[in-house]
Scaffold this active site. Sequence first.
Site, mmCIF file in Angstrom:
data_model
loop_
_atom_site.group_PDB
_atom_site.id
_atom_site.type_symbol
_atom_site.label_atom_id
_atom_site.label_comp_id
_atom_site.label_asym_id
_atom_site.label_seq_id
_atom_site.Cartn_x
_atom_site.Cartn_y
_atom_site.Cartn_z
ATOM 1 C CB CYS A 163 -0.960 -0.011 1.186
ATOM 2 S SG CYS A 163 -0.169 -0.132 2.812
ATOM 3 C CG HIS A 197 -4.681 0.276 3.646
ATOM 4 N ND1 HIS A 197 -3.991 -0.576 2.824
ATOM 5 C CD2 HIS A 197 -5.529 0.972 2.828
ATOM 6 C CE1 HIS A 197 -4.402 -0.421 1.586
ATOM 7 N NE2 HIS A 197 -5.321 0.529 1.556
ATOM 8 C CG ASP A 214 -6.822 2.081 -1.142
ATOM 9 O OD1 ASP A 214 -5.605 2.046 -1.410
ATOM 10 O OD2 ASP A 214 -7.373 1.297 -0.344
#
Length: 719
Positions: A449, A493, A509
């Site tokens: 991420c 995250h 995202d």
Amino acid sequence: MKTQGLPPLGQATLQARDQARDQARDQSRPQAGDIIGRQTLFWLLLTYIAILGPLYRQCTSWTLGICAICLVWRVGIYLGKVARPPRPLVSILAIAAALTLALVAMELGVLNALINLLVLGYGLKYIEMRERRDVKSLVLVGYFLIGLSLIEHQSLWYSLYLLGVSALNTCVLLSLYRERGGIPDTLATGLRLMGLSLPLALVLFIVLPRFPPLWLVPQLKSSQTGLSDTLGFGDIRRLTRSAALAFRASFDGDIPANSGLYWRALVLEDYDGKHWTQSASIKMQQHKARLLATPAADDGHGLTRLKKTGPRLDYLVIAEPSRQHWLFALDLAQSQDETLIRLPDYRLYSLQRLEQRRVYRVSSWPSARLGMSLDDAARARNLRLPEHGNPATRALAETFLDSYPEPRARLDAMMRYFHQQPFFYTLNPPRVGPQQLDDFLFENRAGFCVHYASALAFMARATGLPARLVTGYQGGEPNPDAGYLSVYQYMAHAWVEVWLDDGGWLRLDPTAMVAPERVAQGFDASFAAADSYLSDNSFSSLRFRTWPWLNALRLSLASIDYYWSLWVLGFDTQHQYRLLANLLGNVSATRVALLMLISIGVIGLAIAYSAGLLRFPRDRDTLKLGYDGVCRQLARRGLARHPSDGPETFAARVAMAAPEFGRSFHRFSRSYIGLKYGLDSDNDRSDAKESKRRRQAFNKQAWRLKLRLMLLSPWRGLK
């Protein structure tokens, strides 16, 4: 000693001095009542290990070493292998340890230094104790150390463990005064005393007001857990190897879908080419908030002009200790807790560090727009990039800018780029060089991420769109029985927020474009547990997920601990007032005081009865009760038994007064005599089974005779 040649007065003086010296020597020796029994030494050995075990994380290595030496030495004394150390040696060790702690107190932290000092004193006192008063001192210090253990650990299972340790510490004190009692008897008494103290503790827990502390507990100076305010390429990967619990959350309604669970914790706006960090501006605002206990100024983020539109989510969060100030919530969050504030970057912030579990309620509006206005300082901060570095990424951003002049279309193209190109989502990406983003986007094309979020934020800034990184947690493990989510450290995250003129801060995202199952289904849908958060956690309960019945047991135990946190640790002033209102109706000082007096009185009577200080008159002789009951019925008929009449004499009088009834009463009296004095009708001792049968027959006969006397009214002949 020679005394010839001395005058009588001088000789008497020497004799008096010798007598005084002998008397002082005798008094300094342990008397019979001061000798520590072996049972006390046994309980002390167990208690010493049980008390110091939970404090090992706060103790330095040399503190643990000294305590271990004291334990081994005391075991040797118990077995008769070594002698007690001289007191001067123990004193020298204590002074040296105190001086050393004073030198390293700043590194350890005030509270850790005090804990180390108390633990050292406990260990050194343990090895040099000689008399009963030393044992009493150890017991008192032991209770204090048990209380210190609760500062860092407050779970249900840990509290039950410390309750057992308190019982062991109580057994030490009991063994000083129970020389003839065995170890099981002492343990049973200690557990009973702890059980008797629990009702009083419960009453005080419910009734005593929740005043703020008169002092602040010094903060522990130890390593933090969870997210950090500095983020590099490998930092989130470190958390994915942790199975530690971050927080729990329970919603008033249905739990949102996993794709909507973006738990906001930190906002990072400064980028130096390698690390994302919090800006100096937000750090200053955090500092002002702690000093003033109020939210900081708007700072161009539109904090005071937020419109809470769309559906509202109400939920409760139980955060684990992280030794940080930031908390976790969904966008847009607001809490009525006066010790929490919302900062201009829309984060919840605690005025005190999370040294213990923290329970707080939150309301969120996921559809609300964030930051519809942005001042020049905030815009410049979120557009700033290093002057040099990552030329290929800059060139790619220019391509997007030329092809898509409109901001939303440009962002959509950037997101599609991660989906269309052969990127790979992994927790073990190849190493990158000084040009991190160039190596990731054009060489390795493998990352997790942080890699994807950093690349998107960099390209957005390079095309003139203010962008920043947000870190927190995504998803959660539902507990279907208790209805709450468990969010673990491996669910950490990072995602991106880009500011648009017509929409404010927009969440993007890019991980969802590369590994959509990571966002839609959770971390376990993308990665194997054995290769991530279970690789370094051999004893984690999360290993039981693949075993249905063990996983059900794990969730049940977790639910018990959750309710403990909710009902006990979260028992604040509002919950207390609501409970007292249910108990008392109108909550007033008079009614609360009356409740305390009644509760303490009842508990005091129960303790006095258990200790044998209070006894209620109670006749357990059923034979005498049955016989006396028949005699009372006869007295009502005019034939009273005289104090001098034995059972046989009285039976003869009854037979003379009423021959028909007298024959039945005579058999009843003979049965009473045989049972009362342990003889049957043949003057032989009965066995237990036969005696029980005869007692049952005697009780039935007594009821028949009393019923007969009550029904025959008037009854002639009894005068």
